[in-house]
Design a protein around this motif. Structure first.
Motif, PDB file in Angstrom:
ATOM      1  N   GLY A  90      -1.890   5.321   0.069  1.00  0.00           N
ATOM      2  CA  GLY A  90      -3.333   5.469   0.006  1.00  0.00           C
ATOM      3  C   GLY A  90      -3.908   5.246  -1.378  1.00  0.00           C
ATOM      4  N   TYR A  91      -5.073   5.870  -1.632  1.00  0.00           N
ATOM      5  CA  TYR A  91      -5.860   5.651  -2.835  1.00  0.00           C
ATOM      6  C   TYR A  91      -6.127   4.149  -2.976  1.00  0.00           C
ATOM      7  N   ASP A  92      -6.052   3.617  -4.186  1.00  0.00           N
ATOM      8  CA  ASP A  92      -6.339   2.192  -4.379  1.00  0.00           C
ATOM      9  C   ASP A  92      -5.075   1.336  -4.405  1.00  0.00           C
ATOM     10  N   LEU A  93      -3.918   1.958  -4.146  1.00  0.00           N
ATOM     11  CA  LEU A  93      -2.651   1.252  -4.236  1.00  0.00           C
ATOM     12  C   LEU A  93      -2.619   0.055  -3.280  1.00  0.00           C
TER      13      LEU A  93
ATOM     14  N   SER B 198      -6.924  -2.345  -4.856  1.00  0.00           N
ATOM     15  CA  SER B 198      -7.540  -2.705  -6.127  1.00  0.00           C
ATOM     16  C   SER B 198      -6.644  -2.339  -7.311  1.00  0.00           C
ATOM     17  N   HIS B 199      -5.526  -1.677  -7.019  1.00  0.00           N
ATOM     18  CA  HIS B 199      -4.541  -1.331  -8.041  1.00  0.00           C
ATOM     19  C   HIS B 199      -3.201  -1.907  -7.609  1.00  0.00           C
ATOM     20  N   GLU B 200      -2.504  -2.572  -8.542  1.00  0.00           N
ATOM     21  CA  GLU B 200      -1.234  -3.228  -8.186  1.00  0.00           C
ATOM     22  C   GLU B 200      -0.327  -2.299  -7.392  1.00  0.00           C
ATOM     23  N   GLY B 201       0.262  -2.875  -6.314  1.00  0.00           N
ATOM     24  CA  GLY B 201       0.946  -2.053  -5.337  1.00  0.00           C
ATOM     25  C   GLY B 201       2.452  -2.005  -5.445  1.00  0.00           C
ATOM     26  N   GLY B 202       3.072  -1.729  -4.286  1.00  0.00           N
ATOM     27  CA  GLY B 202       4.482  -1.386  -4.242  1.00  0.00           C
ATOM     28  C   GLY B 202       5.452  -2.529  -4.096  1.00  0.00           C
ATOM     29  N   PHE B 203       4.981  -3.780  -3.938  1.00  0.00           N
ATOM     30  CA  PHE B 203       5.897  -4.912  -3.791  1.00  0.00           C
ATOM     31  C   PHE B 203       6.364  -5.392  -5.158  1.00  0.00           C
TER      32      PHE B 203
ATOM     33  N   GLY C 204     -12.539  12.528  12.558  1.00  0.00           N
ATOM     34  CA  GLY C 204     -12.199  11.326  11.795  1.00  0.00           C
ATOM     35  C   GLY C 204     -10.993  11.574  10.910  1.00  0.00           C
ATOM     36  N   ILE C 205     -10.047  10.632  10.912  1.00  0.00           N
ATOM     37  CA  ILE C 205      -8.808  10.772  10.132  1.00  0.00           C
ATOM     38  C   ILE C 205      -8.767   9.694   9.053  1.00  0.00           C
ATOM     39  N   ASP C 206      -8.725  10.123   7.796  1.00  0.00           N
ATOM     40  CA  ASP C 206      -8.649   9.201   6.660  1.00  0.00           C
ATOM     41  C   ASP C 206      -7.388   9.489   5.867  1.00  0.00           C
ATOM     42  N   SER C 207      -6.504   8.509   5.794  1.00  0.00           N
ATOM     43  CA  SER C 207      -5.251   8.695   5.051  1.00  0.00           C
ATOM     44  C   SER C 207      -5.351   8.196   3.617  1.00  0.00           C
ATOM     45  N   VAL C 208      -6.431   7.497   3.268  1.00  0.00           N
ATOM     46  CA  VAL C 208      -6.544   6.891   1.939  1.00  0.00           C
ATOM     47  C   VAL C 208      -6.915   7.920   0.884  1.00  0.00           C
ATOM     48  N   TYR C 209      -7.983   8.674   1.121  1.00  0.00           N
ATOM     49  CA  TYR C 209      -8.452   9.657   0.145  1.00  0.00           C
ATOM     50  C   TYR C 209      -8.288  11.087   0.654  1.00  0.00           C
TER      51      TYR C 209
ATOM     52  N   ILE D 219       0.803  -1.220   0.000  1.00  0.00           N
ATOM     53  CA  ILE D 219       0.000   0.000   0.000  1.00  0.00           C
ATOM     54  C   ILE D 219       0.842   1.279   0.000  1.00  0.00           C
ATOM     55  N   ASP D 220       2.160   1.150   0.023  1.00  0.00           N
ATOM     56  CA  ASP D 220       3.061   2.305  -0.027  1.00  0.00           C
ATOM     57  C   ASP D 220       4.157   2.044  -1.057  1.00  0.00           C
ATOM     58  N   LEU D 221       4.665   3.112  -1.665  1.00  0.00           N
ATOM     59  CA  LEU D 221       5.878   2.973  -2.482  1.00  0.00           C
ATOM     60  C   LEU D 221       6.565   4.318  -2.613  1.00  0.00           C
ATOM     61  N   ALA D 222       7.864   4.247  -2.864  1.00  0.00           N
ATOM     62  CA  ALA D 222       8.668   5.428  -3.192  1.00  0.00           C
ATOM     63  C   ALA D 222       9.660   5.025  -4.262  1.00  0.00           C
ATOM     64  N   GLY D 223       9.894   5.896  -5.216  1.00  0.00           N
ATOM     65  CA  GLY D 223      10.812   5.544  -6.293  1.00  0.00           C
ATOM     66  C   GLY D 223      11.028   6.695  -7.248  1.00  0.00           C
ATOM     67  N   THR D 224      11.476   6.343  -8.462  1.00  0.00           N
ATOM     68  CA  THR D 224      11.857   7.326  -9.475  1.00  0.00           C
ATOM     69  C   THR D 224      11.018   7.126 -10.730  1.00  0.00           C
ATOM     70  N   VAL D 225      10.480   8.208 -11.252  1.00  0.00           N
ATOM     71  CA  VAL D 225       9.693   8.149 -12.485  1.00  0.00           C
ATOM     72  C   VAL D 225      10.600   7.768 -13.651  1.00  0.00           C
ATOM     73  N   VAL D 226      10.161   6.772 -14.436  1.00  0.00           N
ATOM     74  CA  VAL D 226      10.919   6.374 -15.621  1.00  0.00           C
ATOM     75  C   VAL D 226      10.184   6.740 -16.910  1.00  0.00           C
ATOM     76  N   GLN D 227       8.886   7.015 -16.809  1.00  0.00           N
ATOM     77  CA  GLN D 227       8.096   7.388 -17.985  1.00  0.00           C
ATOM     78  C   GLN D 227       6.833   8.082 -17.498  1.00  0.00           C
ATOM     79  N   SER D 228       6.423   9.166 -18.167  1.00  0.00           N
ATOM     80  CA  SER D 228       5.245   9.887 -17.711  1.00  0.00           C
ATOM     81  C   SER D 228       4.572  10.641 -18.848  1.00  0.00           C
ATOM     82  N   SER D 229       3.234  10.598 -18.855  1.00  0.00           N
ATOM     83  CA  SER D 229       2.433  11.476 -19.710  1.00  0.00           C
ATOM     84  C   SER D 229       1.609  12.425 -18.850  1.00  0.00           C
ATOM     85  N   HIS D 230       1.900  12.438 -17.543  1.00  0.00           N
ATOM     86  CA  HIS D 230       1.209  13.329 -16.617  1.00  0.00           C
ATOM     87  C   HIS D 230       1.894  14.688 -16.622  1.00  0.00           C
ATOM     88  N   PRO D 231       1.142  15.782 -16.628  1.00  0.00           N
ATOM     89  CA  PRO D 231       1.777  17.102 -16.759  1.00  0.00           C
ATOM     90  C   PRO D 231       2.678  17.500 -15.598  1.00  0.00           C
TER      91      PRO D 231
END
Length: 334
Positions: free
Chosen positions: A93-96, A99-104, A273-278, A69-81
């Motif tokens: 957080g989010y779906d990492l 429901s979305h492939e995670g950091g392992f 209430g504390i929510d770290s996901v969204y 559910i967590d990851l840190a790293g370096t961008v190798v390719q991006s189409s995000h502005p």
């Protein structure tokens, strides 16, 4: 530059042949869609990841799947502005990992809107040492301060203080000059450690209930950080000082708690209430910047971060499910 044709990942699967989990080789076509591709440096090990590694954990929504559910790293390719190759980023957080492939995994592909640029003052390893647990603790402190808590108001209660959220909360509050009372079910075993993190006083969780039953009790806490919930939350609310707040982020003590409206009406208290996901991205970025600077939980990080590789992950996940994990563990992909 992009994702190589073969890389390693920890994968769980469940089909007609049963459940299995382990490190395997994948290709880029087996990663989900996303506008940013990342070479993962570190992930971290959380209880939710442990649940994802067993067949009845009720975390993973589809198979085969990469937890984490967590990851840190370096961008190798991006189409995000906002991101380009070479940027150092983190994601919690989010779906990492749910429901979305995670950091392992040595590589990940995800939605750039979920990312935060790694702030100056934090290494990727430190960011994952903090991870979701430390981020949740910082959100809790942030909420209390936003609702008016100041060091001169009096002691702040931290329940479940030996857990991930609790220990980071103690460290952060200590840096900010608050008087901290740490509550734990492991007082004899962990009192010295909690005081080293910055707690002024350590009490057993059995000391939390007020001496006399009733809908309201003597004022005791200027604020509270509670990653536990359950029955004792009601006792905490009864003992908040006038105008105090309690930040609630967990449910290991149960999902229900008995209570009345009296503390809210008579003492103007707040339950936050504390929510770290969204959590909104504007708050997310601000809090990570604080964690890299004046709120950096030095006392927890100084205790040492255990580092394991993908091959050691199955045993590590087993330990966290059995309650045998001590401190924070990060997973190195190098």
């Amino acid at each position: 530059m992009g994702i190589p044709e073969a890389f390693q990942a920890y994968v769980v699967n469940k089909d007609e042949q049963g459940f299995r989990a382990g490190v395997t080789q994948l290709g880029p076509e087996q990663l989900p869609e996303g506008d940013v591709s990342i070479q993962v440096s570190y992930s971290s090990v959380n209880y939710k990841d442990g649940l994802a590694s067993i067949p009845d954990g009720r975390i993973v929504r589809r198979y085969p799947f990469i937890p984490g559910i967590d990851l840190a790293g370096t961008v190798v390719q991006s189409s995000h502005p906002e991101y380009e190759a070479g940027d150092h980023v983190l994601c919690t957080g989010y779906d990492l990992g749910v429901s979305h492939e995670g950091g392992f995994s040595e590589y990940a592909r995800l939605n750039g809107d979920w990312l935060v640029k790694l702030p100056a003052g934090l290494s990727a390893k430190e960011a994952m040492g903090i991870g979701t647990a430390g981020f949740t603790a910082a959100l809790s402190v942030h909420a209390l301060i936003h609702n008016g808590l100041k060091p001169e108001h009096g002691p702040v209660l931290v329940t479940g203080a030996t857990g991930g959220v609790g220990s980071f909360a103690v460290s952060i509050l200590s840096r900010l000059g608050y008087e901290i009372v740490a509550s734990t079910g492991k007082k004899e075993k962990e009192e010295a450690w909690l005081k080293a993190l910055g707690a002024h006083e350590v009490i057993s969780r059995d000391e939390l209930p007020p001496e006399k039953p009733g809908p309201i009790s003597a004022e005791r806490w200027a604020g509270a950080i509670d990653p536990v919930g359950g029955e004792r939350l009601a006792d905490t609310l009864k003992q908040l000082k006038y105008g105090g707040s309690a930040a609630l982020s967990g449910l290991t003590g149960g999902t229900d708690f008995p209570g009345t409206v009296y503390p809210f009406i008579l003492r103007n208290i707040r339950l936050l209430g504390i929510d770290s996901v969204y959590c909104p991205m504007s708050v997310r970025k601000d809090v990570w910047s604080l964690l890299a600077g004046p709120w950096k939980p030095e006392s927890v990080l100084a205790e040492g971060i255990r580092e394991v590789g993908l091959a050691e992950l199955p045993a590590t996940l087993g330990q966290i499910l059995q309650g045998q994990a001590v401190g924070r563990t990060v997973v190195s992909m190098s």
